[in-house]
Design an enzyme around this catalytic site. Structure first.
Site, mmCIF file in Angstrom:
data_model
loop_
_atom_site.group_PDB
_atom_site.id
_atom_site.type_symbol
_atom_site.label_atom_id
_atom_site.label_comp_id
_atom_site.label_asym_id
_atom_site.label_seq_id
_atom_site.Cartn_x
_atom_site.Cartn_y
_atom_site.Cartn_z
ATOM 1 N NE ARG A 134 -3.544 -1.973 2.534
ATOM 2 C CZ ARG A 134 -4.267 -2.615 4.085
ATOM 3 N NH1 ARG A 134 -4.249 -2.099 4.416
ATOM 4 N NH2 ARG A 134 -5.518 -3.247 3.953
ATOM 5 C CG ASP A 143 3.136 6.075 2.249
ATOM 6 O OD1 ASP A 143 2.202 5.545 2.838
ATOM 7 O OD2 ASP A 143 4.100 6.262 3.874
ATOM 8 C CE1 TYR A 201 7.844 0.455 -2.001
ATOM 9 C CE2 TYR A 201 8.463 -1.093 -0.755
ATOM 10 C CZ TYR A 201 7.868 -0.260 -1.454
ATOM 11 O OH TYR A 201 6.586 -0.328 -0.801
ATOM 12 N NE ARG A 227 8.426 9.518 2.357
ATOM 13 C CZ ARG A 227 6.887 10.235 2.905
ATOM 14 N NH1 ARG A 227 5.623 9.456 3.029
ATOM 15 N NH2 ARG A 227 7.237 11.451 3.446
#
Length: 255
Positions: free
Chosen positions: A50, A52, A111, A202
């Site tokens: 999910r 952001d 990622y 992040r």
């Protein structure tokens, strides 16, 4: 009901994230609306991650259950037609077993984070990279990142809003490369793990940027990790530049 796996690409900028929102656009909502054009009813899809608001997808994987036994190619083509003009594309579609699940069958997420180093605004790549106006030491960041690889309690590097039952995760890899991107020199971070905590990537990138800028010594990353305290984390990077690039399964449904 036949189940299908969808390989999804999207620009995260116009969306409030992957997850369906009651009053804001979402990637999930866009795909479910397109599915409803094909089979008029309520659709609920699931995804491997999910993402952001503002985070992009280059290899997101989702699943949908259909009434009709669709040819996978025709289903992907029909979805792409009805998704226009939303910046969402179905790159591939495959029929999967009813027990297969986009999230729970996954064994790896990957990622990419792109950090652009130049003084001028990003202009053509606004929202696609995190721009900083100073040079970064990639070797120092690699030294800092080495402290994070492996099995750790990542409390420091997760959002206070994270709903995961445990902060203990295994980070399999952080690769940091300096490359010449289309808009100038970039630092590219590639992270791989079975699963990630909310804002973990992040938080790690923002902290390592401080190491690369010389504001943190590499050893301070280990101290922050050991603190198990969100207040010990460095700045959290913006979502600009973050991409979910791939999801691994015991057997690739698209091969």
């Amino acid at each position: 009901m036949p189940r299908y796996a969808l390989l999804v690409e999207y620009d995260g900028r116009p969306f409030a994230g992957w997850q369906r929102q009651a009053d804001q656009p979402s990637v999930q909502g866009a795909i479910e609306a397109a599915l409803a054009r094909l089979e008029p009813r309520a659709h609920t899809i699931a995804a491997a991650g999910r993402t952001d608001a503002g985070v992009h997808g280059r290899g997101q994987v989702a699943q949908c259950d259909m009434d009709k036994d669709w040819d996978p190619f025709r289903l992907s083509e029909a979805l792409n037609y009805h998704l226009k003009p939303a910046p969402v594309g179905i790159l591939a579609c495959a029929r999967v077993d009813d027990e297969w699940h986009a999230r729970f069958s996954a064994i790896e997420r990957r990622y990419l984070f792109r950090l652009l180093m130049r003084r001028a605004p990003a202009t053509l790549e606004t929202g696609q990279v995190w721009r900083v106006n100073h040079d970064l030491d990639a070797e120092a960041m690699r030294a800092g990142a080495a402290h994070l690889v492996g099995l750790h309690d990542f409390t420091t590097f997760r959002s206070v809003m994270c709903q995961a039952k445990s902060p203990v995760k295994t980070l399999d890899e952080i690769r940091i490369d300096r490359v010449e991107g289309p808009a100038g020199p970039e630092i590219q971070f590639r992270l791989r793990a079975r699963s990630f905590l909310h804002n973990q990537v992040r938080s790690i990138v923002g902290t390592l940027e401080r190491v690369g800028a010389g504001a943190w010594a590499p050893e301070r990353v280990a101290e922050a990790l050991d603190a198990r305290d969100r207040a010990a984390c460095g700045p959290v990077s913006p979502p600009d530049g973050l991409y979910l690039t791939g999801v691994g399964y015991p057997e690739d449904p698209f091969s």
